[in-house]
Design a protein around this motif. Structure first.
Motif, PDB file in Angstrom:
ATOM      1  N   LYS A  27      19.752   8.106  33.065  1.00  0.00           N
ATOM      2  CA  LYS A  27      20.291   8.243  31.731  1.00  0.00           C
ATOM      3  C   LYS A  27      19.396   7.011  30.876  1.00  0.00           C
ATOM      4  O   LYS A  27      19.047   7.197  29.685  1.00  0.00           O
ATOM      5  CB  LYS A  27      21.802   7.888  31.534  1.00  0.00           C
ATOM      6  N   ASN A  28      19.172   5.636  31.419  1.00  0.00           N
ATOM      7  CA  ASN A  28      18.934   4.872  30.954  1.00  0.00           C
ATOM      8  C   ASN A  28      17.265   4.578  30.945  1.00  0.00           C
ATOM      9  O   ASN A  28      16.892   4.024  29.856  1.00  0.00           O
ATOM     10  CB  ASN A  28      19.454   3.441  31.176  1.00  0.00           C
ATOM     11  N   VAL A  38       3.094   6.300  24.166  1.00  0.00           N
ATOM     12  CA  VAL A  38       3.205   5.004  24.145  1.00  0.00           C
ATOM     13  C   VAL A  38       3.834   4.189  23.054  1.00  0.00           C
ATOM     14  O   VAL A  38       4.514   3.561  23.299  1.00  0.00           O
ATOM     15  CB  VAL A  38       2.020   4.341  24.594  1.00  0.00           C
ATOM     16  N   HIS A  39       3.392   5.051  21.785  1.00  0.00           N
ATOM     17  CA  HIS A  39       4.218   4.560  20.932  1.00  0.00           C
ATOM     18  C   HIS A  39       5.708   4.800  20.839  1.00  0.00           C
ATOM     19  O   HIS A  39       6.412   3.721  20.323  1.00  0.00           O
ATOM     20  CB  HIS A  39       3.639   5.018  19.513  1.00  0.00           C
ATOM     21  N   ARG A  43       8.694   1.686  20.666  1.00  0.00           N
ATOM     22  CA  ARG A  43       9.730   1.942  19.920  1.00  0.00           C
ATOM     23  C   ARG A  43      11.165   1.988  20.433  1.00  0.00           C
ATOM     24  O   ARG A  43      12.148   1.268  20.247  1.00  0.00           O
ATOM     25  CB  ARG A  43       9.470   3.018  18.765  1.00  0.00           C
ATOM     26  N   ASP A  44      11.257   2.975  21.432  1.00  0.00           N
ATOM     27  CA  ASP A  44      12.504   3.108  22.124  1.00  0.00           C
ATOM     28  C   ASP A  44      12.937   1.782  22.853  1.00  0.00           C
ATOM     29  O   ASP A  44      14.178   1.454  22.925  1.00  0.00           O
ATOM     30  CB  ASP A  44      12.410   4.146  23.144  1.00  0.00           C
ATOM     31  N   ILE A  45      12.036   1.172  23.505  1.00  0.00           N
ATOM     32  CA  ILE A  45      12.477  -0.111  24.181  1.00  0.00           C
ATOM     33  C   ILE A  45      12.842  -1.143  23.336  1.00  0.00           C
ATOM     34  O   ILE A  45      13.754  -1.545  23.489  1.00  0.00           O
ATOM     35  CB  ILE A  45      11.211  -0.502  25.165  1.00  0.00           C
ATOM     36  N   LEU A  46      12.355  -1.284  22.038  1.00  0.00           N
ATOM     37  CA  LEU A  46      12.303  -2.258  20.864  1.00  0.00           C
ATOM     38  C   LEU A  46      13.799  -2.296  20.695  1.00  0.00           C
ATOM     39  O   LEU A  46      14.425  -2.916  20.176  1.00  0.00           O
ATOM     40  CB  LEU A  46      11.216  -2.469  20.341  1.00  0.00           C
ATOM     41  N   LYS A 129       2.066  -6.477  21.376  1.00  0.00           N
ATOM     42  CA  LYS A 129       1.907  -6.833  20.017  1.00  0.00           C
ATOM     43  C   LYS A 129       3.171  -6.589  19.435  1.00  0.00           C
ATOM     44  O   LYS A 129       3.396  -7.148  18.576  1.00  0.00           O
ATOM     45  CB  LYS A 129       0.624  -6.144  19.697  1.00  0.00           C
ATOM     46  N   ALA A 130       3.758  -5.296  19.857  1.00  0.00           N
ATOM     47  CA  ALA A 130       5.001  -4.739  19.206  1.00  0.00           C
ATOM     48  C   ALA A 130       6.025  -6.011  19.368  1.00  0.00           C
ATOM     49  O   ALA A 130       6.780  -6.384  18.405  1.00  0.00           O
ATOM     50  CB  ALA A 130       5.276  -3.770  19.727  1.00  0.00           C
TER      51      ALA A 130
END
Length: 167
Positions: A27-28, A38-39, A43-46, A129-130
Motif C-alpha cells: 500500500k505504502n 521519476v518526476h 513528487r509523491d515522496i515529497l 534537487k527537489a
C-alpha cells in the motif's frame, strides 16, 4: 516473475503478521509502480513527508525541524564524534587512531563522470534537487528573517558545544 506473482509468492509463505506487513508495504511503497516517471515518484515522496533533512545542509534542516516542532536549540544540538584527518579515541588497545581523509582514485573519478553512472543516478539527483527546493520553500514559509536568526544562534551554540566538548 511479475509483481503480482512475486506478491502472491510472498503472501503464500508468511505468517499473518508478515502478511499484514507486506500489505502495508504494498500500500505504502508499491503504489509508485514501475510505470511512474521519476518526476511523479519524486513528487509523491515529497508529498508524503513534511520535512526531509539534507546532510549537506544539516544545520538548516535541524533549525527548520526545530521551528516546525517548537523545539529548543538544546534539543537539536549535536557534536561531531570524529572526522577524517583527525584522531579518534579508538579501542582500549589502540587509544588513538588516525582517521584517513577520504579521496577518490582516478578510476573512480572517471567512473563517476561517465554517462553510465550519470544515467544510473539521474533519479537520485532529481530527488536531491527537489529535496533542496522543498527545504528552501519550508524555510520561506517559516519566515526567512526568523529562520536566519535561529540558524545564527544554533551555529554559535554549536561552536560553544564543540569547544566545551573537546578533549
Amino acid at each position: 516473475k511479475t509483481a503480482a506473482e512475486h506478491e502472491a509468492a510472498l503472501l503464500a509463505n508468511e505468517t499473518e503478521v508478515e502478511k499484514r506487513r507486506i500489505e502495508r508495504i504494498k500500500k505504502n511503497y508499491w503504489k509508485f509502480g514501475v510505470d511512474k516517471s521519476v518526476h511523479d515518484l519524486t513528487r509523491d515522496i515529497l508529498d508524503d513527508y513534511d520535512l526531509i533533512l539534507i546532510m549537506e545542509r544539516m544545520d538548516e534542516s535541524l533549525v527548520a525541524f526545530q521551528m516546525l516542532f517548537n523545539l529548543t536549540t538544546k534539543e537539536i544540538l549535536y557534536t561531531r564524534a570524529r572526522s577524517s584527518g583527525s584522531f579518534s579515541n579508538g579501542f582500549s588497545d589502540r587509544p588513538c587512531v588516525y582517521i584517513i581523509p577520504t579521496f577518490k582514485s582516478t578510476g573512480l573519478k572517471k567512473f563517476i563522470a561517465s554517462d553510465e553512472w550519470q544515467r544510473h543516478i539521474a533519479p537520485d539527483i532529481e530527488f536531491y534537487k527537489a529535496a533542496h527546493k522543498s527545504l528552501d520553500r519550508t524555510i520561506e514559509a517559516l519566515g526567512r528573517t526568523e529562520f536566519e536568526a535561529k540558524l545564527a544562534t544554533f551555529r554559535k551554540t554549536l561552536k560553544l558545544a564543540a569547544r566545551n566538548c573537546e578533549g
